[in-house]
Design a protein around this motif. Sequence first.
Motif, PDB file in Angstrom:
ATOM      1  N   ILE A 109       0.837  -1.206   0.000  1.00  0.00           N
ATOM      2  CA  ILE A 109       0.000   0.000   0.000  1.00  0.00           C
ATOM      3  C   ILE A 109       0.869   1.251   0.000  1.00  0.00           C
ATOM      4  CG2 ILE A 109      -1.704   1.307   1.325  1.00  0.00           C
ATOM      5  CD1 ILE A 109      -2.803  -1.389   2.302  1.00  0.00           C
ATOM      6  N   GLU A 115      -5.006   2.198  -2.163  1.00  0.00           N
ATOM      7  CA  GLU A 115      -5.794   2.758  -1.060  1.00  0.00           C
ATOM      8  C   GLU A 115      -7.282   2.610  -1.376  1.00  0.00           C
ATOM      9  OE1 GLU A 115      -5.169   3.860   1.838  1.00  0.00           O
ATOM     10  OE2 GLU A 115      -3.029   4.387   1.910  1.00  0.00           O
ATOM     11  N   ASN A 116      -8.001   2.102  -0.420  1.00  0.00           N
ATOM     12  CA  ASN A 116      -9.462   1.926  -0.527  1.00  0.00           C
ATOM     13  C   ASN A 116      -9.874   0.890  -1.575  1.00  0.00           C
ATOM     14  OD1 ASN A 116      -9.835   4.044   1.407  1.00  0.00           O
ATOM     15  ND2 ASN A 116      -9.535   5.533  -0.239  1.00  0.00           N
ATOM     16  N   LYS A 117      -8.913   0.098  -2.083  1.00  0.00           N
ATOM     17  CA  LYS A 117      -9.241  -1.001  -2.979  1.00  0.00           C
ATOM     18  C   LYS A 117      -9.409  -2.280  -2.162  1.00  0.00           C
ATOM     19  CE  LYS A 117      -9.076   1.185  -6.948  1.00  0.00           C
ATOM     20  NZ  LYS A 117      -8.166   0.844  -8.041  1.00  0.00           N
ATOM     21  N   SER A 118     -10.201  -3.196  -2.692  1.00  0.00           N
ATOM     22  CA  SER A 118     -10.452  -4.466  -2.019  1.00  0.00           C
ATOM     23  C   SER A 118      -9.513  -5.532  -2.580  1.00  0.00           C
ATOM     24  CB  SER A 118     -11.909  -4.902  -2.222  1.00  0.00           C
ATOM     25  OG  SER A 118     -12.143  -6.166  -1.641  1.00  0.00           O
ATOM     26  N   GLU A 133     -13.847  -7.588  -5.319  1.00  0.00           N
ATOM     27  CA  GLU A 133     -14.737  -6.750  -4.521  1.00  0.00           C
ATOM     28  C   GLU A 133     -15.361  -7.519  -3.361  1.00  0.00           C
ATOM     29  OE1 GLU A 133     -15.323  -3.120  -5.361  1.00  0.00           O
ATOM     30  OE2 GLU A 133     -13.389  -3.970  -5.937  1.00  0.00           O
ATOM     31  N   GLU A 154     -15.203 -10.046  -0.226  1.00  0.00           N
ATOM     32  CA  GLU A 154     -14.329 -10.675   0.772  1.00  0.00           C
ATOM     33  C   GLU A 154     -14.486 -12.192   0.733  1.00  0.00           C
ATOM     34  OE1 GLU A 154     -12.046  -9.506   2.829  1.00  0.00           O
ATOM     35  OE2 GLU A 154     -12.258  -7.427   2.141  1.00  0.00           O
TER      36      GLU A 154
END
Length: 431
Positions: A103, A110-113, A289, A291
């Motif tokens: 990161i 950042e803010n990506k899954s 996207e 989990e």
Amino acid sequence: MNPLAQQLNDTIQRENANVYAMLSQLGKDIYFPKEGILSQSAEAASKAKKYNATIGIATEGNAPMHLKVIQDTLSAYQPKDLYPYAPPAGKPELRAAWRKKMIQENPALENKSFGNPIVTNALTHGLSVVADLFAETGDAVIFPDKNWENYELTFGIRRGAQIVNFPLYNERNRFNSEGLRQALLAQKDKGKAILVLNFPNNPTGYTPGPQEGDEIVAAILDAAEAGIKVVAVTDDAYFGLFFEDSLHQSLFGKLAGLHPNILPVKVDGATKEEYVWGFRVGFITFAAESEAILSALEQKTIGIIRATVSSCSHPSQTFVLQALNAPEFEEQKREKFEIMKGRANRVKSLLDSGKYNEAWDYYPFNSGYFMCLKLKTIDAETLRTHLLDRYGIGTIALGETDLRVAFSCIEEEYLDELFDTIYQGVRDLTK
């Protein structure tokens, strides 16, 4: 099919049927045993407070049994961080540290899954895991014509995939994004493609610029929107060794979350980035996207690891973790980067001097360990053997015209002599 494999498949199919369709038959069949030795040993580790007679290591004095002649050379480390088996997915602290590093070095993440990096036995093993999970006989595996020869073995020979190449450079000596687009769209009937992007490139040392990066992403997106399911693999073996104004981030960040038909997979490692080639510490990371999909892909990945190498070297993982956490790490890495950059710049200065123009051109390079000459008058293999036999100089011949030179392993002060001697070799053969 094993119920655990079916459960993982059901999860992936429910969350994104496109990703399920990307899996090979092995990828569908594989799973990590929940009731096996490792899972029972893990349960015992937390509950067996009196005697733990599970996993197959020997202990002595409440520590892993070991030989003093070995421990004496590793006295800076605790036996518990060296001798027991590492978990199949890798040392948890190392996985967390590598994710943090990813990161920091790739702000696009950042803010990506994306998932937690899974430890592999370096990058070749990571690519092999990708091949096992996704490559089926006849599947198209796409990469440029200037490439690492192991791709053919990993995807073609081992898994029976069809290798599809396109020219790395276009007529302007930039990345051939249109060639990539056409290679992807040609898989419309198959409905699936595995794409391998290797930057900095081996053998040429080329990394695309920011605009080229956008063109690559657009080409992949075009294929996805045309209904082609793309496993987009970034082989980031030489990540960070960017010496000019090229992309300085992995395309994995831009591909993450781009389209349901795109599954980004990042394969990287400490081997080249941290100059620990023999440690064999690599990582494989998925972006999705969901989990649930990330968890299922992790389970399938560690199932393959369990079925092949069982787990990766614990001492090597400990050494890399220690380095990543060391206060001096960034400074020392910067020192080595500057040495490598100095060598690359010296090579470019020599090649741009004009003194060798009659003998060769060179492919654009701006990063990594290597550069590639394009010989004008001499067969590359003929020159390679001549240099070796007469001058004791080793190079790599690739095809009829291309000669790869690894400036990474030549001190800057000797580069002039190296290229002068290669030039003399050409002259010897043209007399």
